[in-house]
Structures are given as C-alpha cells and as structure tokens.
Design a protein around this motif. Sequence first.
Motif, PDB file in Angstrom:
ATOM      1  N   TRP A 198       2.813  -5.765  13.905  1.00  0.00           N
ATOM      2  CA  TRP A 198       1.707  -5.278  13.094  1.00  0.00           C
ATOM      3  C   TRP A 198       2.032  -5.457  11.618  1.00  0.00           C
ATOM      4  O   TRP A 198       3.187  -5.666  11.246  1.00  0.00           O
ATOM      5  CB  TRP A 198       1.388  -3.810  13.381  1.00  0.00           C
ATOM      6  N   GLU A 199       1.027  -5.400  10.786  1.00  0.00           N
ATOM      7  CA  GLU A 199       1.231  -5.387   9.346  1.00  0.00           C
ATOM      8  C   GLU A 199       0.062  -4.679   8.687  1.00  0.00           C
ATOM      9  O   GLU A 199      -1.081  -4.766   9.144  1.00  0.00           O
ATOM     10  CB  GLU A 199       1.403  -6.790   8.780  1.00  0.00           C
ATOM     11  N   VAL A 200       0.383  -3.950   7.625  1.00  0.00           N
ATOM     12  CA  VAL A 200      -0.636  -3.183   6.911  1.00  0.00           C
ATOM     13  C   VAL A 200      -0.399  -3.337   5.412  1.00  0.00           C
ATOM     14  O   VAL A 200       0.735  -3.323   4.954  1.00  0.00           O
ATOM     15  CB  VAL A 200      -0.623  -1.687   7.306  1.00  0.00           C
ATOM     16  N   PRO A 201      -1.470  -3.478   4.624  1.00  0.00           N
ATOM     17  CA  PRO A 201      -1.325  -3.676   3.171  1.00  0.00           C
ATOM     18  C   PRO A 201      -1.271  -2.351   2.425  1.00  0.00           C
ATOM     19  O   PRO A 201      -2.041  -1.427   2.711  1.00  0.00           O
ATOM     20  CB  PRO A 201      -2.578  -4.458   2.805  1.00  0.00           C
ATOM     21  N   LEU A 202      -0.366  -2.274   1.447  1.00  0.00           N
ATOM     22  CA  LEU A 202      -0.349  -1.144   0.516  1.00  0.00           C
ATOM     23  C   LEU A 202      -0.798  -1.567  -0.878  1.00  0.00           C
ATOM     24  O   LEU A 202      -1.152  -0.725  -1.696  1.00  0.00           O
ATOM     25  CB  LEU A 202       1.050  -0.523   0.443  1.00  0.00           C
ATOM     26  N   ALA A 203      -0.739  -2.873  -1.160  1.00  0.00           N
ATOM     27  CA  ALA A 203      -1.192  -3.381  -2.454  1.00  0.00           C
ATOM     28  C   ALA A 203      -1.465  -4.868  -2.319  1.00  0.00           C
ATOM     29  O   ALA A 203      -0.916  -5.539  -1.441  1.00  0.00           O
ATOM     30  CB  ALA A 203      -0.157  -3.121  -3.539  1.00  0.00           C
ATOM     31  N   TRP A 211      -3.581   6.274   3.470  1.00  0.00           N
ATOM     32  CA  TRP A 211      -4.132   6.374   2.123  1.00  0.00           C
ATOM     33  C   TRP A 211      -3.270   5.588   1.145  1.00  0.00           C
ATOM     34  O   TRP A 211      -2.109   5.293   1.420  1.00  0.00           O
ATOM     35  CB  TRP A 211      -4.246   7.825   1.648  1.00  0.00           C
ATOM     36  N   THR A 212      -3.847   5.220   0.012  1.00  0.00           N
ATOM     37  CA  THR A 212      -3.102   4.688  -1.125  1.00  0.00           C
ATOM     38  C   THR A 212      -3.665   5.318  -2.395  1.00  0.00           C
ATOM     39  O   THR A 212      -4.849   5.682  -2.455  1.00  0.00           O
ATOM     40  CB  THR A 212      -3.208   3.152  -1.239  1.00  0.00           C
ATOM     41  N   GLN A 213      -2.801   5.446  -3.396  1.00  0.00           N
ATOM     42  CA  GLN A 213      -3.201   5.951  -4.705  1.00  0.00           C
ATOM     43  C   GLN A 213      -2.581   5.065  -5.775  1.00  0.00           C
ATOM     44  O   GLN A 213      -1.429   4.645  -5.646  1.00  0.00           O
ATOM     45  CB  GLN A 213      -2.714   7.401  -4.908  1.00  0.00           C
ATOM     46  N   VAL A 271       1.127   3.921  -4.540  1.00  0.00           N
ATOM     47  CA  VAL A 271       1.916   4.652  -3.561  1.00  0.00           C
ATOM     48  C   VAL A 271       0.998   4.894  -2.377  1.00  0.00           C
ATOM     49  O   VAL A 271      -0.204   5.147  -2.548  1.00  0.00           O
ATOM     50  CB  VAL A 271       2.431   5.984  -4.135  1.00  0.00           C
ATOM     51  N   GLY A 272       1.528   4.791  -1.172  1.00  0.00           N
ATOM     52  CA  GLY A 272       0.676   5.007  -0.008  1.00  0.00           C
ATOM     53  C   GLY A 272       1.459   5.303   1.241  1.00  0.00           C
ATOM     54  O   GLY A 272       2.686   5.161   1.274  1.00  0.00           O
ATOM     55  N   CYS A 273       0.756   5.740   2.261  1.00  0.00           N
ATOM     56  CA  CYS A 273       1.352   6.066   3.551  1.00  0.00           C
ATOM     57  C   CYS A 273       0.636   5.295   4.659  1.00  0.00           C
ATOM     58  O   CYS A 273      -0.586   5.123   4.615  1.00  0.00           O
ATOM     59  CB  CYS A 273       1.256   7.563   3.849  1.00  0.00           C
TER      60      CYS A 273
END
Length: 388
Positions: free
Chosen positions: A223-228, A274-276, A262-264
């Motif tokens: 799997w892969e998920v984007p944070l930025a 979420w990301t902030q 920053v995110g989880c």
Amino acid sequence: MKTSADQLISPVYSKAGRWLALGLLATSLGGCAWLGGGDKPELKDLGPNPGLLAVHQAWTVKLGAEVPLASTVHVQGETLFVVTKDGAVTALDARTGAQSSRFAVGEPLTAGAGSDGEHVAVLTRSNQVAVYVQGQQQWKQSLAAAAYTPPLVAGGRVFVLGADRTISAFDAGNGRKLWAAQRPGEPLVLRQPGVLMAVGNTLVAGLSGRLVGLDPDSGSVRWEVPLASPRGTNDVERLVDLVGTVSRVGDSVCARAFQASVGCVDARTASVRWTQPSKGSDGIAGDEQAIFGAESNGTVQAWRRVDGSRLWSVDKLQHRRLTAPLQLGRSVIFGDDYGVVHLFAKTDGQALARLNTDTAGVAAAPVAVADTLVVVSRSGTVYGFRPD
C-alpha cells in the motif's frame, strides 16, 4: 527569507551520475533560521527555570569525538548505540553510562547505526552497508547511492533506504542481497534521516511525500498513502520528503513531510486520517492523544492525534534550532542548538523544567531508555538524566 540552493550543502553525485542529495542545514525552505552569516537572531528570554519536575544528571560519558548533526541514537533493549564523526560506534549501558562495546569502521558514517541486539549495521561515506557482530565486521556490500537513514535490522535482515529511493534487503548473517525495490521520484532528497520502520509484518518507508508499505520478503508494494505532494517550479521548490522521527501507536503512524505538512495514516486500512500544513524540518513524537513537533522557526506545536486539530503552541523557543521531540510521561522534550533541553507539559505546553548539557548544542532527538533520559551533545558527550 527564502532559502536558496546555495544555502543548502552541496549535492552529492552518485555512481549512477544523478544529482541525488542536498544536505540540510538546520534551516527551512521559506523560513528564517540563522545560517551563520550576519547577526544571530535575538532569542526570547526564557525566565527562571520553572523546576516543576525534579531531574538530576545521573551520568556523563565522553566519546572522544564529535557527533554529527542530525545523527540518531539507536536504542536496543537497555543499550544505546551512538556514532561519532571519526567512524566509531559506541554501545552504552543506559542505566550506568558504562561502555559495553566500541568499534571503529575506518571511515566516516552517513547515518546512525541500526541493530537487533546481535547485528550492528552501519552506512559508510563510500556508499557501503556493513554489519558487525561483537565489534567484528561480518560482511560489507556496496550500494548504488549514499544512504542517510539508519539501517533497519529486523527478522534476520538488514533493510537500507538509499538516496536514489531504492530500498534494499540483505541477509543479516552473510550479506546476501535478497531484493531491491526502486521508486521513481524527484531528483533531490534530503541528507537527513528519513522513515524506515516495521509496522507489524510490513516494512514501512518514506518515499518522496508518501508512506509506502512493502512486503519484507519480496519488496512488493502492499500500500501507499500520500502525506504531501511536490509544489513549485524547480527541483528545490518541489523537494518533498518524509523525515524521521515518526510516532506510531498501534496502526496509527504519524510523520512529517519536510516543510509541507504533518499527518497521520492508518496502516491497517492504508488511508490518510488527516494532514495539517506545517513548516518544519525535523521529526515528530506523540502518544495516544496527541503528536508534537517544532516548526523551523522554533515554535512548538501540538495536534490532536485523532483529527489533527490544534491543541496548543509555544513560541518561546524561536530561533533555537530544536531537535525532533521525545514524548515521555507527562512531558514533551526538545534539545536546542545552545545545549539546553526543554521539558513541556504535553497537555498544555506549560514549561516544566530545563536541563543543561554543553554549548556545542544537542546533536539528536533525546531518547528514553531504562528510566533514563539520554541526550547527546555534538561535542561527543552523552548525558543521562533521571527524575529525583
């Protein structure tokens, strides 16, 4: 102040002939950290030590050589592994500070050590990964590019994250290369530790602005998920990387994307929780309730872990060049460029105590092991603190 490419350490040219790495001074893209020219920024008065936590210095150890900036301290059981600029690796008993082993690699290292308690893996400036057992070299293998993230030693294997965005797996016993997986990405990466960790039976790495979960036996992507995502018009402006340290609680893995967010993520469902936006350059820490980090200007931030909402911020440490934090008990702990260790209440950011090391500055994020808070100075002195 906008940071130019000239304000970053010169790129490193790989064997493959690509520009692969820009080193990072403890500064920010778009930030205003002091770069060593002109007057230092004025620091805010911290006032008297609040002394709300009684902590004493239990031991100190001098390693005999300086510790690289942005190095990491590896903890295995009650043992600490610290590398120095001369290419030595020292293992210390966290309870007493006593040296349990020390060996010299023979050349400078590009990252902290990794260990499973038996095998100690290091990365050399000549682009090699080497494994030692009881101070004796067992094997050494060449890498296609430099590596700046400490090796992960787990399950009888050594995993390496290279600056060419290749993840390689080696047999810890004999060095046989088991697999390699490369991901295309931007031509530049940071010359500072990234993300490489085990989450259950999945190998998790930071590649560009994504957390990627791989099968540790084959290197195939689960799997892969984007944070930025990359932004800007040139390679420097589009630079995006995930930086260590990270905070993991169960399936929740939270990380920082350099100067972006920053995110989880939920590693079980492979989804972003979420990301902030966050303009920071070093890693984060946290617990079940919150995560903590510092902006590049020294503002300390806390976010609610479940949804990323802001909990509190503290701006008294601006321009002090903070390390990544440690969350320990009721405290969030940062070291700074002036050798001061700051303890804040994790619930509201209230200052609890300050500890002093030496003026060389704190080299790495503090760590906690065997009821001891361990802080490493760039001077090569290791400090062990304990509560009264």
